[in-house]
Structures are given as C-alpha cells and as structure tokens.
Design a protein around this motif. Sequence first.
Motif, PDB file in Angstrom:
ATOM      1  N   ALA A   1     -11.855 -21.376  -2.831  1.00 55.90           N
ATOM      2  CA  ALA A   1     -12.442 -21.051  -4.128  1.00 55.90           C
ATOM      3  C   ALA A   1     -12.646 -19.550  -4.265  1.00 55.90           C
ATOM      4  CB  ALA A   1     -13.780 -21.764  -4.282  1.00 55.90           C
ATOM      5  N   THR A   2     -12.273 -18.985  -5.408  1.00 50.58           N
ATOM      6  CA  THR A   2     -12.629 -17.603  -5.710  1.00 50.58           C
ATOM      7  C   THR A   2     -13.798 -17.608  -6.692  1.00 50.58           C
ATOM      8  OG1 THR A   2     -11.161 -17.290  -7.622  1.00 50.58           O
ATOM      9  CG2 THR A   2     -10.245 -16.884  -5.435  1.00 50.58           C
ATOM     10  N   VAL A   3     -14.756 -16.721  -6.429  1.00 54.46           N
ATOM     11  CA  VAL A   3     -15.982 -16.649  -7.241  1.00 54.46           C
ATOM     12  C   VAL A   3     -16.403 -15.187  -7.356  1.00 54.46           C
ATOM     13  CG1 VAL A   3     -16.825 -18.967  -6.668  1.00 54.46           C
ATOM     14  CG2 VAL A   3     -17.368 -17.033  -5.181  1.00 54.46           C
ATOM     15  N   GLY A   4     -17.392 -14.929  -8.237  1.00 52.74           N
ATOM     16  CA  GLY A   4     -17.788 -13.557  -8.491  1.00 52.74           C
ATOM     17  C   GLY A   4     -19.037 -13.091  -7.783  1.00 52.74           C
ATOM     18  N   SER A   5     -19.760 -13.994  -7.110  1.00 54.54           N
ATOM     19  CA  SER A   5     -20.996 -13.601  -6.436  1.00 54.54           C
ATOM     20  C   SER A   5     -21.290 -14.567  -5.305  1.00 54.54           C
ATOM     21  CB  SER A   5     -22.169 -13.590  -7.421  1.00 54.54           C
ATOM     22  OG  SER A   5     -22.497 -14.915  -7.819  1.00 54.54           O
ATOM     23  N   GLU A   6     -22.220 -14.159  -4.426  1.00 51.62           N
ATOM     24  CA  GLU A   6     -22.580 -15.029  -3.304  1.00 51.62           C
ATOM     25  C   GLU A   6     -23.293 -16.283  -3.797  1.00 51.62           C
ATOM     26  OE1 GLU A   6     -22.453 -16.828  -0.110  1.00 51.62           O
ATOM     27  OE2 GLU A   6     -21.569 -14.823  -0.086  1.00 51.62           O
ATOM     28  N   ASP A   7     -24.082 -16.162  -4.858  1.00 53.72           N
ATOM     29  CA  ASP A   7     -24.740 -17.348  -5.412  1.00 53.72           C
ATOM     30  C   ASP A   7     -23.704 -18.363  -5.891  1.00 53.72           C
ATOM     31  OD1 ASP A   7     -27.245 -16.353  -4.917  1.00 53.72           O
ATOM     32  OD2 ASP A   7     -27.579 -15.616  -6.953  1.00 53.72           O
ATOM     33  N   ALA A  33     -20.642 -18.510  -4.797  1.00 57.88           N
ATOM     34  CA  ALA A  33     -19.949 -19.001  -3.606  1.00 57.88           C
ATOM     35  C   ALA A  33     -20.701 -20.182  -2.993  1.00 57.88           C
ATOM     36  CB  ALA A  33     -19.807 -17.879  -2.583  1.00 57.88           C
ATOM     37  N   LYS A  34     -22.023 -20.080  -2.970  1.00 55.71           N
ATOM     38  CA  LYS A  34     -22.829 -21.177  -2.441  1.00 55.71           C
ATOM     39  C   LYS A  34     -22.627 -22.446  -3.261  1.00 55.71           C
ATOM     40  CE  LYS A  34     -27.602 -22.527  -1.417  1.00 55.71           C
ATOM     41  NZ  LYS A  34     -29.022 -22.125  -1.504  1.00 55.71           N
ATOM     42  N   MET A  35     -22.596 -22.298  -4.587  1.00 60.07           N
ATOM     43  CA  MET A  35     -22.372 -23.458  -5.446  1.00 60.07           C
ATOM     44  C   MET A  35     -21.012 -24.086  -5.183  1.00 60.07           C
ATOM     45  SD  MET A  35     -23.904 -22.303  -9.140  1.00 60.07           S
ATOM     46  CE  MET A  35     -23.530 -23.926  -9.802  1.00 60.07           C
ATOM     47  N   ALA A  36     -19.988 -23.245  -5.020  1.00 58.75           N
ATOM     48  CA  ALA A  36     -18.646 -23.768  -4.779  1.00 58.75           C
ATOM     49  C   ALA A  36     -18.578 -24.508  -3.448  1.00 58.75           C
ATOM     50  CB  ALA A  36     -17.627 -22.639  -4.819  1.00 58.75           C
ATOM     51  N   ARG A  37     -19.231 -23.953  -2.433  1.00 55.24           N
ATOM     52  CA  ARG A  37     -19.242 -24.626  -1.128  1.00 55.24           C
ATOM     53  C   ARG A  37     -19.972 -25.960  -1.210  1.00 55.24           C
ATOM     54  NH1 ARG A  37     -19.976 -19.212   0.728  1.00 55.24           N
ATOM     55  NH2 ARG A  37     -22.243 -19.475   0.774  1.00 55.24           N
ATOM     56  N   GLU A  38     -21.085 -25.989  -1.919  1.00 50.36           N
ATOM     57  CA  GLU A  38     -21.828 -27.237  -2.084  1.00 50.36           C
ATOM     58  C   GLU A  38     -21.006 -28.275  -2.844  1.00 50.36           C
ATOM     59  OE1 GLU A  38     -25.391 -25.913  -3.957  1.00 50.36           O
ATOM     60  OE2 GLU A  38     -26.384 -25.370  -2.059  1.00 50.36           O
ATOM     61  N   ALA A  39     -20.102 -27.785  -3.695  1.00 52.52           N
ATOM     62  CA  ALA A  39     -19.259 -28.695  -4.466  1.00 52.52           C
ATOM     63  C   ALA A  39     -18.034 -29.172  -3.691  1.00 52.52           C
ATOM     64  CB  ALA A  39     -18.798 -28.008  -5.760  1.00 52.52           C
ATOM     65  N   GLY A  40     -17.782 -28.589  -2.519  1.00 51.33           N
ATOM     66  CA  GLY A  40     -16.669 -29.080  -1.721  1.00 51.33           C
ATOM     67  C   GLY A  40     -15.670 -28.048  -1.264  1.00 51.33           C
ATOM     68  N   ALA A  41     -15.811 -26.798  -1.694  1.00 51.73           N
ATOM     69  CA  ALA A  41     -14.883 -25.764  -1.226  1.00 51.73           C
ATOM     70  C   ALA A  41     -15.122 -25.481   0.251  1.00 51.73           C
ATOM     71  CB  ALA A  41     -15.076 -24.487  -2.039  1.00 51.73           C
ATOM     72  N   ARG A  42     -14.071 -25.511   1.042  1.00 49.37           N
ATOM     73  CA  ARG A  42     -14.204 -25.200   2.470  1.00 49.37           C
ATOM     74  C   ARG A  42     -14.278 -23.696   2.696  1.00 49.37           C
ATOM     75  NH1 ARG A  42     -10.181 -28.003   6.676  1.00 49.37           N
ATOM     76  NH2 ARG A  42     -11.099 -29.807   5.592  1.00 49.37           N
ATOM     77  N   HIS A  43     -13.602 -22.939   1.847  1.00 50.96           N
ATOM     78  CA  HIS A  43     -13.584 -21.480   1.968  1.00 50.96           C
ATOM     79  C   HIS A  43     -13.878 -20.875   0.604  1.00 50.96           C
ATOM     80  CE1 HIS A  43     -11.515 -22.056   5.830  1.00 50.96           C
ATOM     81  NE2 HIS A  43     -10.741 -22.925   5.183  1.00 50.96           N
ATOM     82  N   THR A  44     -14.637 -19.779   0.598  1.00 50.98           N
ATOM     83  CA  THR A  44     -14.905 -19.063  -0.642  1.00 50.98           C
ATOM     84  C   THR A  44     -14.527 -17.591  -0.476  1.00 50.98           C
ATOM     85  OG1 THR A  44     -17.220 -18.722   0.015  1.00 50.98           O
ATOM     86  CG2 THR A  44     -16.741 -20.608  -1.419  1.00 50.98           C
ATOM     87  N   ILE A  45     -14.069 -17.006  -1.567  1.00 55.81           N
ATOM     88  CA  ILE A  45     -13.642 -15.606  -1.581  1.00 55.81           C
ATOM     89  C   ILE A  45     -14.356 -14.904  -2.733  1.00 55.81           C
ATOM     90  CG2 ILE A  45     -11.698 -14.019  -1.830  1.00 55.81           C
ATOM     91  CD1 ILE A  45      -9.869 -16.338  -0.895  1.00 55.81           C
ATOM     92  N   LEU A  46     -14.994 -13.779  -2.443  1.00 55.44           N
ATOM     93  CA  LEU A  46     -15.619 -12.972  -3.482  1.00 55.44           C
ATOM     94  C   LEU A  46     -14.551 -12.038  -4.044  1.00 55.44           C
ATOM     95  CD1 LEU A  46     -19.012 -12.106  -1.721  1.00 55.44           C
ATOM     96  CD2 LEU A  46     -18.523 -13.974  -3.317  1.00 55.44           C
ATOM     97  N   TYR A  47     -13.987 -12.399  -5.166  1.00 59.42           N
ATOM     98  CA  TYR A  47     -12.795 -11.702  -5.648  1.00 59.42           C
ATOM     99  C   TYR A  47     -13.069 -10.268  -6.076  1.00 59.42           C
ATOM    100  CZ  TYR A  47     -14.385 -12.477 -10.474  1.00 59.42           C
ATOM    101  OH  TYR A  47     -15.098 -12.469 -11.635  1.00 59.42           O
ATOM    102  N   ARG A  48     -14.338  -9.937  -6.382  1.00 63.52           N
ATOM    103  CA  ARG A  48     -14.647  -8.564  -6.802  1.00 63.52           C
ATOM    104  C   ARG A  48     -14.672  -7.589  -5.618  1.00 63.52           C
ATOM    105  NH1 ARG A  48     -18.778 -11.075 -10.425  1.00 63.52           N
ATOM    106  NH2 ARG A  48     -17.970 -10.974 -12.554  1.00 63.52           N
ATOM    107  N   SER A  49     -14.974  -8.085  -4.441  1.00 63.05           N
ATOM    108  CA  SER A  49     -15.132  -7.189  -3.292  1.00 63.05           C
ATOM    109  C   SER A  49     -14.118  -7.442  -2.177  1.00 63.05           C
ATOM    110  CB  SER A  49     -16.550  -7.326  -2.717  1.00 63.05           C
ATOM    111  OG  SER A  49     -16.807  -8.671  -2.334  1.00 63.05           O
ATOM    112  N   GLU A  50     -13.301  -8.463  -2.310  1.00 64.26           N
ATOM    113  CA  GLU A  50     -12.328  -8.787  -1.277  1.00 64.26           C
ATOM    114  C   GLU A  50     -10.921  -8.780  -1.864  1.00 64.26           C
ATOM    115  OE1 GLU A  50     -13.624 -11.868   1.775  1.00 64.26           O
ATOM    116  OE2 GLU A  50     -14.788 -12.516   0.026  1.00 64.26           O
ATOM    117  N   ASP A  51      -9.936  -8.488  -1.023  1.00 65.29           N
ATOM    118  CA  ASP A  51      -8.540  -8.659  -1.392  1.00 65.29           C
ATOM    119  C   ASP A  51      -8.248 -10.153  -1.289  1.00 65.29           C
ATOM    120  OD1 ASP A  51      -5.762  -8.951  -1.411  1.00 65.29           O
ATOM    121  OD2 ASP A  51      -5.420  -7.045  -0.373  1.00 65.29           O
ATOM    122  N   TRP A  52      -8.349 -10.845  -2.432  1.00 58.36           N
ATOM    123  CA  TRP A  52      -8.334 -12.315  -2.367  1.00 58.36           C
ATOM    124  C   TRP A  52      -6.969 -12.876  -1.983  1.00 58.36           C
ATOM    125  CZ3 TRP A  52      -5.231 -14.449  -6.218  1.00 58.36           C
ATOM    126  CH2 TRP A  52      -5.016 -13.675  -7.376  1.00 58.36           C
TER     127      TRP A  52
END
Length: 325
Positions: free
Chosen positions: A170-176, A178-197
């Motif tokens: 999952a790509t997301v815009g913030s750590e908050d 990212a937490k929601m995406a992980r709780e929803a089932g994403a095994r991996h999360t990427i902060l697209y604003r600060s990482e080379d996704w």
Amino acid sequence: MLKAIRVHETGGPEVLRYEGLGDLPPPGPGEVQIRQHAVGVNYLDVYFRTGAYPAPSLPFIPGNEGAGEVVAVGEGVTRLKRGDRVAYAGSLGAYASARNIEAKFVVPLPDNVSYETAAAMMLKGLTAEYLLFRSYQVQPGDIVLVHAAAGGVGLILCQWAKNLGATVIATVGSEDKAKMAREAGARHTILYRSEDWVARVREITGGKLCNVVYDGVGKATFPGSLDCLRPLGSFISFGSASGPIEAFNIGLLAQKGSLYVQRPSLFTYIADEARLREMAARLMAAVGSGQVKIAIHARYKLEEAAQAHRQLESRQTTGATVLVP
C-alpha cells in the motif's frame, strides 16, 4: 418538504447550495421513491461539481449513492415494495432527503448492513468488486499494489485482496494512514511522499514486482506504476485524484514487459441490471460477514455538504464520508 443540495453553476465547494424544493412528485413508471437515511460522498461528486464530468443540465442535485426506505413504487415495478430497505449507486441526484430513482439502480439491503454503511460503500465497494473480480481476477499468492490505500476504495481493496489470498503493498501519505492500511490488511506500506516508492516495491518483492497495480491517483503515480509490474502485469487506472494521465506512447507497454492497461468505469459494469445485482450481492455478503469492514471517517448533515467536499479535496479524509439528511 424536499430538502436538497443543488449546483446552479460549476465551481468550488461554495456552489453546493442547500435548498427547499417543495413536495416530491410520485415516482414515475419504472421508478421507486426513497426516503433517504444516508448519502455517500465521493470524489466522483467533486468531478460533477467542478464540471470535469458534465451533468445532464443545470441546476442539478449531485451525489451518486445512498440508502434508505422505499416509500412509494411506480407503475411496472414488481421487484420492490413499500417498506423495503434498499441501497443504490450510479444515479445522479443523491444529495437530497428523498428522491425518485429508476428501480434498475436499486438493490435490496440486508438487515445486517446499516443504512450508513450501505451509503458509504456502494460506489466504493462495487468499484472494489469489479477491480478484484472482473478487471483483474486476484488469485491466492498474487502481489497487489494499491495506491491511496487509506482512502475509501483503498481500504476495501486492502481487506478484500488479503481475504482472497493476495499480498498487499500500500502507498499512503502519512504514518497514520499507513497504520490504517496495515490494519486493513496491507502487509507492506510505503510513504510515497518521503520514499522512492518504485524502489521500495522492488525491494519488498525481491525484484519479482506486482501482478496488478490499482491506481485511483492518476497523473502523480504514472508512469512509475508501470515500473512496479512484472511482465504481463496489469495496470488498472480507475481514478484521477491528482489529475488525468496524459497521452503516452503505447509502445511503452511493450518496453516494460508487454503490460496490460485499463481505464474502466463502474458505470459500464453496473449498466447491466443482472450484473449489478450480482456485484451487489457479493459486496453485501462480504460486508455482512465481516470480511470487509467499511470505515466511516466523518458524518455531516446534508446542509454541510460543502464542508464535506472541502475535507475530501484537502486529502484530510480517510475511509468514507456520509451525509445524513
């Protein structure tokens, strides 16, 4: 008296006007009248409000999904009756306390799904259904990339894809988020604003890359999404929150591994009444069983629709937003 939001001229959230419109006429042939208990808010409504998607005429009542109770049935309607709990998607005119709507857009609402949940999930959930089962059929072991994973469609995709046996990135815009995406089932999360996704997808998959990319963002994530796909992978663009994808050389798909690209629309899928019922039944079963949970971020009164749009466009929302007439 019927209360509704109307748009007299396209533009910003301020063009959403709360008005009294007198008595609603009886439903016509093939229609039902619904007293609405909840109305969904979607980025699609923003496209109509701004004129990016043309409405049939001005003024118009925006909104494309809702849920409520049938209070009257028009001539020729036999599948529905007064008192039925129902939900719908795909018919402009939802931002109102009541409405007449063609019965072909309306599906039964089981007792174990609330009005607010139904209003929050019809467009998003039916979109997730066609993405996961029709545009590309997700299989156990697939690696799936979901952009904007903390949004309404994204959270449903994460849950449902995991339930189907896929590994979700999952790509997301913030750590908050990212937490929601992980709780929803994403095994991996990427902060697209600060990482080379794109690099992170390669790292996470050990270079194997993804079977499918689900992209509701558009311009900002293209063509990077193509670089996240393995040969013969599928890029499915179903929205353009950051702007539309510009024209590109189709030869790029061959260069990057004979890729498949789609730009589907929910309205094509639900234009067939039998298919709509099939899609809705699968969605209702997934939500009713708890396999998919619908996260409602915020509730607004109908007259607060402009504020709901401001929050949606500022990307301050997660999950779904509903209006309560």
